[in-house]
Design a protein around this motif. Structure first.
Motif, PDB file in Angstrom:
ATOM      1  N   SER A  10       0.824  -1.207   0.000  1.00  0.00           N
ATOM      2  CA  SER A  10       0.000   0.000   0.000  1.00  0.00           C
ATOM      3  C   SER A  10       0.858   1.255   0.000  1.00  0.00           C
ATOM      4  O   SER A  10       1.724   1.419   0.864  1.00  0.00           O
ATOM      5  N   LYS A  12     -11.100   0.492   4.600  1.00  0.00           N
ATOM      6  CA  LYS A  12     -10.897   0.008   3.231  1.00  0.00           C
ATOM      7  C   LYS A  12     -11.624   0.988   2.310  1.00  0.00           C
ATOM      8  O   LYS A  12     -12.835   1.174   2.439  1.00  0.00           O
ATOM      9  N   TRP A  45      -3.081   3.583  -7.309  1.00  0.00           N
ATOM     10  CA  TRP A  45      -3.377   2.414  -6.460  1.00  0.00           C
ATOM     11  C   TRP A  45      -4.860   2.386  -6.097  1.00  0.00           C
ATOM     12  O   TRP A  45      -5.515   1.343  -6.168  1.00  0.00           O
ATOM     13  N   THR A  97      -7.108   1.077  -8.807  1.00  0.00           N
ATOM     14  CA  THR A  97      -6.852  -0.306  -9.260  1.00  0.00           C
ATOM     15  C   THR A  97      -6.895  -1.266  -8.058  1.00  0.00           C
ATOM     16  O   THR A  97      -7.939  -1.828  -7.765  1.00  0.00           O
ATOM     17  N   VAL A  98      -5.776  -1.374  -7.347  1.00  0.00           N
ATOM     18  CA  VAL A  98      -5.699  -2.316  -6.212  1.00  0.00           C
ATOM     19  C   VAL A  98      -6.733  -1.971  -5.142  1.00  0.00           C
ATOM     20  O   VAL A  98      -7.461  -2.842  -4.647  1.00  0.00           O
ATOM     21  N   ALA A 156     -10.185  -2.820  -6.270  1.00  0.00           N
ATOM     22  CA  ALA A 156     -10.335  -4.280  -6.351  1.00  0.00           C
ATOM     23  C   ALA A 156     -10.490  -4.889  -4.953  1.00  0.00           C
ATOM     24  O   ALA A 156     -11.241  -5.851  -4.763  1.00  0.00           O
ATOM     25  N   ARG A 157      -9.795  -4.314  -3.972  1.00  0.00           N
ATOM     26  CA  ARG A 157      -9.937  -4.806  -2.584  1.00  0.00           C
ATOM     27  C   ARG A 157     -11.365  -4.621  -2.094  1.00  0.00           C
ATOM     28  O   ARG A 157     -11.907  -5.467  -1.391  1.00  0.00           O
ATOM     29  N   ARG A 178     -13.374  -7.331  -3.161  1.00  0.00           N
ATOM     30  CA  ARG A 178     -12.792  -8.612  -2.733  1.00  0.00           C
ATOM     31  C   ARG A 178     -12.260  -9.392  -3.930  1.00  0.00           C
ATOM     32  O   ARG A 178     -12.378 -10.611  -4.008  1.00  0.00           O
ATOM     33  N   GLU A 220      -8.982  -8.597  -5.191  1.00  0.00           N
ATOM     34  CA  GLU A 220      -7.597  -8.173  -5.337  1.00  0.00           C
ATOM     35  C   GLU A 220      -6.656  -9.316  -5.701  1.00  0.00           C
ATOM     36  O   GLU A 220      -5.523  -9.076  -6.092  1.00  0.00           O
ATOM     37  N   ASP A 221      -7.143 -10.553  -5.596  1.00  0.00           N
ATOM     38  CA  ASP A 221      -6.328 -11.692  -6.031  1.00  0.00           C
ATOM     39  C   ASP A 221      -6.574 -12.030  -7.502  1.00  0.00           C
ATOM     40  O   ASP A 221      -5.972 -12.944  -8.045  1.00  0.00           O
ATOM     41  N   GLY A 253      -6.846  -5.813 -10.852  1.00  0.00           N
ATOM     42  CA  GLY A 253      -6.430  -4.573 -10.197  1.00  0.00           C
ATOM     43  C   GLY A 253      -4.928  -4.453  -9.974  1.00  0.00           C
ATOM     44  O   GLY A 253      -4.475  -3.456  -9.441  1.00  0.00           O
ATOM     45  N   ASN A 254      -4.150  -5.461 -10.403  1.00  0.00           N
ATOM     46  CA  ASN A 254      -2.705  -5.348 -10.249  1.00  0.00           C
ATOM     47  C   ASN A 254      -2.030  -6.175 -11.331  1.00  0.00           C
ATOM     48  O   ASN A 254      -2.669  -7.019 -11.980  1.00  0.00           O
TER      49      ASN A 254
END
Ligand SMILES: [Zn+2]
Length: 428
Positions: free
Chosen positions: A17, A313, A353, A356-357, A360-361, A364, A366-367, A370-371
């Motif tokens: 982060s 978040k 960030w 994107t990330v 995406a977090r 849920r 982020e896996d 978003g990256n």
């Protein structure tokens, strides 16, 4: 053998982060990204990747920035045709512009036309994943999912439920809202790259009975997201207080019906009371900042720094069409400006960030998106950091990637989007 594609350029990847410590430490730059089977298979120097994958098809992007496609976690695709409508504040805006337009979405042909128009516009701006409110009509959800599915896009959406304070023709009931939401969820959730979000519009347009039914549906399907609005304008908060005299605060109108959770997305969240902030953080609920909407409708200044430092978040979204742009670049610029008004300029690393990330977090995901890291789905945007003469003359003097990208964040539009890749395929 699977097709391999090697994209060469300046590849931006986040490894943490940028809100913790030096914002630049959270980012890494690579010279290439290898795509295989719709996923990111490798990152590295151009030399190493060319050597390791001699049979890959190569796409040269020079000094363009290759990064994750933008993730927009709060939009209303049915408001595409009324974006930039003049002069109203929230409640009048809904009554004057939104509700008459949303009325049209019982027509599957119209819903499909707008869904495709919306996905074309957003792809042109580099957005590859979004979480959308639809209308009360199941047809509006079907149209959006079908359009996204045909493009291979990862999207989230849900039927917007309203059973009061909306015009005739734009109201369901506690029971039909539940039944139609459940049928859509069972049909679409987890199909290809589509996910369902349980979607009560906001407390003023749902009776306690409908909120209770939505809470019950979420309890039955806890893997789904739930999206709604929270504390956008002070007039709205007063209205909620009059409609729910027993509630401790606005958040409580959701909390008491089982609509507060870590998979909940709460759009705006500007005028929060201390109890609301504490509960949202304890539950790890997602707050969605919609800066162009907040300035356009005159709602207020989101406390980005305070909320992130407190551990919330946070995602960044356009709120099309209360927001005034389809562009996540323009949205980042507005977040920067609101940060300035609150005395805290966001670093370009933090802005990219968040879009994107961070977003995406909140979904849920982020896996998956978003990256740009190995194993992620290959949804990418390629940004030309010299897309106009005004931006190019600023980029030419840049000493590092952050100075190079910031003029594009502040002044860039769809001309900055050189290419978009969705699930490893170049969008034509
Ligand atoms: Zn909204």
């Amino acid at each position: 053998m699977a097709q391999k594609t090697l994209l060469k350029g300046r590849v931006l990847s986040f490894n943490g982060s940028p809100f913790k410590g030096d914002p630049t430490d959270a980012a890494e730059l690579h010279e290439g990204v290898l795509i295989e089977d719709g996923h990111i298979a490798a990152l590295g120097t151009a030399h190493d990747l060319s050597k390791a994958y001699p049979d890959a098809e190569v796409k040269e992007y020079g000094t363009h920035l290759i990064m994750a496609g933008f993730v927009d976690p709060h939009v209303h695709y049915p408001q595409t045709a009324i974006i930039a409508s003049w002069g109203k504040r929230l409640i009048d805006w809904l009554n004057s512009y939104t509700f008459p337009e949303e009325m049209k979405f019982g027509d599957p042909a119209y819903a499909a036309e707008i869904a495709n128009r919306y996905l074309n516009l957003t792809a042109a701006h580099g957005t590859t994943t979004m979480c959308s409110f639809c209308t009360i009509h199941p047809e509006s959800v079907e149209a959006f999912f079908a359009a996204a599915q045909s493009r291979g896009q990862r999207v989230v959406a849900g039927k917007t439920c309203m059973d009061r304070n909306a015009p005739e023709g734009l109201r369901d009931t506690a029971q039909t809202g539940y039944d139609q939401s459940r049928a859509l969820l069972e049909k679409w959730h987890g199909v290809d790259r589509v996910s369902y979000a349980i979607t009560p519009r906001f407390s003023p347009t749902s009776t306690p009975e409908q909120l209770e039914a939505m809470g019950a549906l979420w309890a039955e399907h806890p893997d789904c997201l739930m999206q709604t609005h929270l504390s956008e304008q002070t007039d709205e908060i007063e209205w909620v207080r009059s409609l729910f005299p027993e509630a401790r605060d606005y958040l409580d109108t959701y909390e008491q019906f089982g609509l507060l959770g870590s998979k909940g997305l709460y759009g705006h969240a500007i005028h929060l009371e201390d109890r609301e902030r504490d509960r949202l953080r304890e539950m790890d609920a997602a707050l969605i900042h919609c800066p162009t909407s907040n300035t356009f409708i005159g709602s207020g200044l989101f406390d980005m720094n305070g909320l992130i430092q407190a551990g919330h978040k946070v995602g960044l979204a356009t709120d099309t069409g209360g927001g005034s742009s389809f562009s996540m670049l323009r949205t980042m610029a507005a977040a920067y400006e609101i940060g300035q008004l609150r005395g805290r300029p966001l670093h370009p690393s933090q802005l990219l960030w968040l879009g994107t990330v961070g977003s995406a977090r909140t979904l849920r995901m982020e896996d998956r998106v978003g990256n740009v890291t190995v194993g992620m789905e290959a949804d990418l945007v390629v940004l030309n950091l010299a897309s106009t003469p005004a931006i190019a003359q600023r980029e030419a003097g840049a000493d590092d990637v952050w100075e190079a990208v910031f003029p594009t964040i502040m002044m860039g539009d769809d001309r900055a989007v050189a290419d978009v890749w969705i699930a490893g395929r170049l969008r034509e």
